[in-house]
Design an enzyme around this catalytic site. Structure first.
Site, PDB file in Angstrom:
ATOM      1  CG  ASP A 180      -0.413   0.037   2.516  1.00 46.21           C
ATOM      2  OD1 ASP A 180       0.830  -0.041   2.629  1.00 46.21           O
ATOM      3  OD2 ASP A 180      -1.174   0.152   3.510  1.00 46.21           O
TER       4      ASP A 180
ATOM      5  CG  ASP B 137       0.518  -4.005   2.273  1.00 44.01           C
ATOM      6  OD1 ASP B 137       0.557  -4.805   3.224  1.00 44.01           O
ATOM      7  OD2 ASP B 137       1.273  -3.017   2.175  1.00 44.01           O
TER       8      ASP B 137
ATOM      9  CE  LYS C  81       3.457  -5.541   3.840  1.00 46.41           C
ATOM     10  NZ  LYS C  81       2.916  -4.536   4.791  1.00 46.41           N
TER      11      LYS C  81
ATOM     12  CD  GLU D 256       8.092   0.324   7.407  1.00 45.18           C
ATOM     13  OE1 GLU D 256       7.202  -0.462   7.036  1.00 45.18           O
ATOM     14  OE2 GLU D 256       8.229   1.472   6.956  1.00 45.18           O
TER      15      GLU D 256
END
Ligand code: KIV
Length: 272
Positions: free
Chosen positions: A55, A94, A124, A189
């Site tokens: 995204d 995503d 995801k 992340e």
């Protein structure tokens, strides 16, 4: 000029179990994002194991400041193009905001649309402990889930910006919760390198880092970052492998100059 992907690449298709095996064998996993047919085709040809229709589409392609405006219909539109191009990589889509925060049933419906309408192999979603129920529901429904913890961009306003995450206990609890809920891999992340190394050692599923150091089982980058296509400051975690933005501006300027001077089209590009 354009052509279909070479029919010759008979390499084995990457599957969810292939990634589990790669971690077991100590082989690093490479992921990149892609959002359309032509880019996905090149990324697949280069041999990365996973193509993520992220995204990050919102910021990389649509020009938004965050990923929050991206809709499920837009994700599906882009994922269809990517799936059409890819012959070998595993394609993951995503789930955009707010597909996964409205409970397991809504997440099952939205994820099922991704599988049915795009032909992707996994989805995801962002979140750890607080999304365990959703990860479990999707996995039990037969839909493989890659999780995503640490800096989760869909929660940028709660986090107060795009910052490195350093709450060790919370990060470890989040990552473990995704594995226990059935995720087949987890993106870490913007987490300090020592914490992501610790998480990687504790989990049996592969960890995929972005701004999380080199102790992870694999790495992911946004394709447009790697190719120098995003103007402005380069984030610390990014390595620009080719400055295509500069090359594109030079090429387009040369085209404009040729049109102005009458050098394009020449007889080579003209028909008798
Ligand atoms: O949306 C995206 O591209 C992502 C990756 C950066 C992990 O979530």
């Amino acid at each position: 000029m354009s052509s279909k992907p070479a029919e010759t690449s008979k390499q084995k298709r990457i599957t969810v179990p292939s990634l589990t095996a790669m971690k077991a064998n100590g082989e690093k996993i490479t992921l990149l994002t892609a959002y359309d047919y032509s880019m996905a085709r090149l990324v697949d040809e280069a041999g990365v194991e996973v193509i993520l229709v992220g995204d990050s589409l919102g910021t990389a392609v649509q020009g938004h400041r965050t990923t929050l405006p991206v809709t499920l219909d837009q994700m599906i539109y882009h994922a269809e193009m990517v799936v059409r191009a890819v012959e070998r990589a595993l394609v993951i889509v995503d789930l955009p905001f707010p597909c996964t925060v409205l409970g397991p049933m809504r997440a099952i419906e939205d994820a099922a649309r991704c599988f049915k309408e795009t032909g992707c192999q996994a989805v995801k979603l962002e979140g750890g402990v607080e999304r365990a129920e959703v990860i479990s529901a999707l996995t039990k429904a037969g839909m493989p889930v890659m999780a995503h913890v640490g800096l989760v961009p869909q929660s940028v306003h709660r986090l107060g910006g795009y910052r490195v995450q350093r709450d060790r206990d919370q990060l470890i609890a989040d990552a473990k919760a995704t594995e226990e809920a059935g995720a087949f891999a987890v993106v870490l992340e913007c987490i300090s390198a020592d914490i992501s190394k610790e998480i990687t050692a504790e989990l049996t599923i592969p960890t995929i880092g972005i701004g999380a150091g080199n102790g992870c089982d694999g790495q992911v980058l946004v394709l447009y970052d790697l190719l120098g296509l995003i103007p402005g400051r380069v984030p610390r975690h990014v390595k620009v492998y080719a400055d295509l933005g500069k090359i594109m501006v030079e090429a387009v300027s040369a085209y404009k100059a040729d049109v102005r001077s009458g050098d394009f089209p020449s007889s080579d590009q003209s028909f008798s």
